[in-house]
Write an enzyme that holds these catalytic residues in place. Structure first.
Site, PDB file in Angstrom:
ATOM      1  CB  SER A   1      -0.962   0.002   1.201  1.00 59.37           C
ATOM      2  OG  SER A   1      -0.229   0.129   2.371  1.00 59.37           O
TER       3      SER A   1
ATOM      4  CE  LYS B   1      -3.113   1.253   5.136  1.00 55.82           C
ATOM      5  NZ  LYS B   1      -3.013   0.751   3.773  1.00 55.82           N
TER       6      LYS B   1
END
Ligand SMILES: Nc1ncnc2c1ncn2[C@@H]1O[C@H](COP(=O)(O)OP(=O)(O)OP(=O)(O)O)[C@@H](O)[C@H]1O
Length: 819
Positions: free
Chosen positions: A701, A744
């Protein structure tokens, strides 16, 4: 066999103190050794390398039966010299010894020459070893005659029941000297502790006979009344050996073992247990009865029997399933967690409607401190079942779950059986905490053992190795918690339904602190009415600058620290001025926080200092402890040879691949984006570093963040203020979705960043993010790298970028500090 030089016992003698009974000469008993000095004596004198085969020790009774005072030995205390014939030991549940000892003669303590680690005395012998040559009373003495008559009457009573010892009884009566016979009869009749102590202290034989006569008479009356023979009078033997006129009797004992065993048998009779258990219980009780408490296996079997009796085979807690109450309890105990509470209510509602339906096993997964354990406790509270937590972190041995086989030394039941014993019911709520941290070692896999426990088709016949009988676990409500579902072994995961608990937003933490944590801490510190006020601004300061966590555990700890500080002040005030028990109310502010908690350990200075430099980008990572902002630094080192890519920062393979992808993407678009060189690596080494090398990092990611950092490096343009990004990159520059978006985004919010660049495909994940967080952030949803660059540089022209760079050079405090 006693062997003394000149038939005189040694003057210096180690002592044992007995507290439960009085040993008299001529009697053999088992003495349990538990007191520390006694244990030291046994270890050193009886089990030491220099100890003789049948050592001689002194046995001194406590001078008053009921006295709770520590036992002391004075000069002139009378005791019995004993010869040790056997020592057995058990190490479980605690180290104890059992010493078989035969009383020989009386002695008097002249002087204690050692008190620690065990007692040693200089002693004087008071009477003979019981041979007739030393008899101090003539057979024709009236007291002696009366004694002999009463003893004969007593023996006659006994022999009518114990026909096989008739001969021995008459033998004793004829051969045993009166001084010894008095001790013998006193020991085996119903004399009290005080009476026995008195007889021990009576060295004069005629006196002793006078004291024992009424004891025997009372015993005869008791036998007449009860019609039973006293169980304490056991078969015995005599010997013609020179010194030991009497050989050990077959096990009289100080401990009330017989009583205990009959209690156990009585308890077993009253128990309601399944047939297969009662069969084993009876068998083991019979074995216990047969072997006597001196047998080495006795305590092992006894512990096993007691466990069988303690287990709640047929005992259940009354379940209270009321969905309204459950909703209220969950809301009262926990703030937010809407989706979790909804799933739990569904689970309870199904049980309320159909009690026999076996629901799924719920596994609460989330970062530490988000309330997994405490919501499990609430479930137990609302259903009225006892709660027990089995912590599985670091469990590597399947015997921890299934128990050890009884044949092993120190064998124990497994944690499931122990939990059932502790809760005392067969339907508690058992929380398998940290199910993701179980391991497997040489002794089998813990996960495999849990499979049986959690499988509703098998667990009605769960068999612990120690218990060795099947126990029905189907009524137990199992819940599990984990920080990371990805590492739970697949078959185990398959048996559970995962409920995700995410980290909290700042707003949620504030509410939790105000509604739950602070009142709880005030209550626990006894400060409810102490006038301590912690305003919202202080709590926010703690959340932002003193904690960096997904949950609220550290926040709770800091609130606890504030309370402790107040408690100290209150107590100091009380001792300074006893009339004044209270302090003036106080409202904390941020200066107080620094005084009490010290300077804030966090704050985002690091981020601000690094961001805003060409070649540095902020990414987002997911960890089992919540989301984190990840800094990516890139730099170019001029080399004459062909350049190479260096990656540092404890990276996993997938992350390394992402970095190579990002470099190659940049190579492929160098021309299109007008970079100076068509191959950025043609004459340079490229170094990409991810600070915090102690933390391992992996996953795809960070792909777009690495690519953007490289673009920023080669164009010498800093990325716009407060931009953070996450997304996987492909070689052609497409952006693929990633996981852990909520965590996140919360991390980005915690770090006070402004804009989050996310893959378009992650759009649906935004629904999980609280509105208040979403309102503070700007989201750019992207499908390919060109859009990422557009969002990251935020329409900044090259000249804007150089102004920004110039500002940074002239001003030490970074621009982003203003965020
Ligand atoms: N939503 C909430 N409302 C009220 N209190 C909460 C909430 N979430 C957590 N807490 C409190 O936070 C503290 C820590 O929670 P808990 O021990 O349940 O965390 P956990 O998720 O089990 O952590 P771990 O994974 O480390 O075991 C507890 O005092 C709990 O009551």
């Amino acid at each position: 066999m006693v062997v003394f030089a000149n038939d005189v016992f040694p003057r210096k003698i180690p002592l044992i103190i007995t507290t439960s009974d009085v040993l008299l000469p001529g009697v053999t008993v088992k003495i349990p050794i538990t007191e520390s000095r006694n244990v030291n004596m046994v270890r050193s004198q009886l089990l030491g390398s220099n100890s003789s085969p049948n050592p001689i020790i002194g046995i001194v009774p406590k001078q008053a039966e009921d006295s709770s005072e520590a036992v002391t030995i004075d000069k002139d205390t009378v005791g019995v010299i004993g010869q040790v014939f056997h020592i057995s030991r058990t190490s479980w549940p605690k180290p104890t010894f059992m010493v078989l000892v035969s009383g020989l003669c009386r002695f008097r303590v002249d002087k204690l020459i050692m008190e620690e680690p065990y007692l040693v005395a200089i002693a004087t012998q008071l009477d003979g070893f019981g041979d007739e040559s030393g008899e101090e009373i003539s057979k024709t003495d009236p007291t002696a005659q009366e004694f002999r008559d009463v003893a004969a009457k007593l023996f006659a009573k006994l022999t009518t029941s114990y026909s096989h010892i008739t001969d021995k009884m008459s033998h004793i009566l004829d051969l045993m000297p009166l001084s010894r016979l008095a001790d013998f009869c006193c020991s085996y009749s119903s004399a009290t502790y005080a009476e026995k102590l008195d007889v021990l202290n009576t060295v004069d034989v005629a006196e002793r006979l006078k004291k024992v006569i009424p004891i025997m008479q009372r015993f005869i009356q008791e036998l007449d009344k009860s019609g039973l023979n006293d169980r304490r009078l056991m078969p015995f033997k005599t010997s013609n050996s020179k010194l030991t006129r009497m050989k050990p009797l077959e096990m009289g004992t100080f401990s009330e073992e017989g009583d205990d065993l009959s209690d156990l048998i009585k308890r077993a009779k009253d128990l309601s247990v399944p047939a297969h258990v009662s069969k084993v219980l009876n068998r083991e009780l019979q074995r216990l009865k047969r072997m006597g408490s001196f047998h080495p296996e006795h305590s092992i079997i006894r512990t096993y029997v007691e466990l069988l009796m303690d287990l709640p085979w047929n005992v259940s807690a009354i379940e209270t399933l009321d969905i309204h109450k459950a909703r209220k309890d969950l809301d009262d105990d926990h703030f937010a967690m809407t989706s979790v509470k909804r799933r739990i209510l569904e689970f309870l509602a199904v049980r309320q409607l159909n009690k026999s339906k076996k629901g799924p096993i719920l596994c609460l997964v989330g970062p530490p401190g988000v309330g997994k354990t405490s919501i499990a406790k609430s479930i137990a509270k609302t259903t009225g079942r006892p709660f027990h937590c089995i912590s599985l972190g670091g469990t590597y041995n399947q015997s921890d779950i299934r128990g050890h086989r009884k044949t092993y030394l120190g064998a124990m039941p497994g944690r499931i059986i122990q939990a059932l014993k502790t809760t005392g019911v067969n339907n508690p709520v058992l929380l398998l905490d940290e199910v993701d941290k179980v391991g497997s070692g040489a002794h089998g896999s813990v996960a495999a053992a849990l499979l049986e426990v959690l499988d509703s088709a098998q667990n009605s016949h769960f068999t612990d190795h120690y218990v060795n009988l099947h126990f029905d676990l189907s009524q137990v409500m199992f819940l599990a918690t984990a920080n990371n579902a990805n590492v739970i072994p697949a078959p185990l995961l398959d048996r559970m339904e995962i409920i995700k608990l995410n980290g909290y937003t700042e707003e949620e933490k504030l509410q939790i602190a105000q509604k739950h944590l602070l009142p709880k801490q005030l209550r626990e510190h006894g400060l409810e009415n102490s006038g301590l006020q912690v305003p919202e601004s202080c709590i926010i300061e703690i959340i932002r600058n003193y904690t960096q966590e997904a949950g609220v555990r550290s926040l709770e700890r800091h609130l606890g620290a504030l309370c402790r500080h107040r408690v100290v002040k209150l107590v100091e005030n009380q001792s300074d001025n006893s009339a004044q028990n209270t302090l003036a109310p106080v409202t904390l502010d941020e200066t107080c926080l620094i005084d009490i908690l010290g300077p804030p350990p966090f704050g985002d200075f690091e981020l601000w200092r690094r961001a805003g430099i060409p070649g540095v980008a902020l990414g987002l990572s997911w960890t089992e402890y919540g989301g984190r902002v990840l800094i990516i630094e890139t730099t170019r080192l001029n080399r004459s040879s062909q350049g190479s890519l260096v990656l540092t920062g404890h990276l996993g393979d997938v992350m390394k691949e992402s970095a190579s992808l990002a470099v190659d993407w940049l190579r492929s678009v160098a021309k299109q984006y007008g970079l100076n060189s068509s191959d950025p690596l043609s004459d340079a080494d490229l170094h990409i570093h991810f600070p915090a090398g102690a933390i391992s990092k992996d996953g795809p990611s960070a792909g777009i963040a690495i690519a953007t950092a490289l673009y920023s490096l080669f164009t010498n343009r800093p990325i716009a203020n407060g931009v953070v990004m996450t997304g996987e990159i492909t070689l052609s520059g497409a952006v693929l979705p990633v996981g852990g978006v909520k965590e996140k985004v919360l991390a980005a919010h915690r770090a006070c960043l402004k804009k989050v660049i996310l893959p378009q495909k992650n759009y649906s994940d935004l629904a999980d993010i609280p509105e208040s967080t979403k309102n503070d952030l700007e989201f750019s949803l992207v499908t390919e790298m060109s859009e990422v660059l557009q969002a990251a540089f935020d329409g900044m022209t090259e000249s804007d970028s150089s102004v920004m760079l110039n500002n940074m050079k002239s001003n030490d405090s970074p621009l982003l500090c203003k965020l």
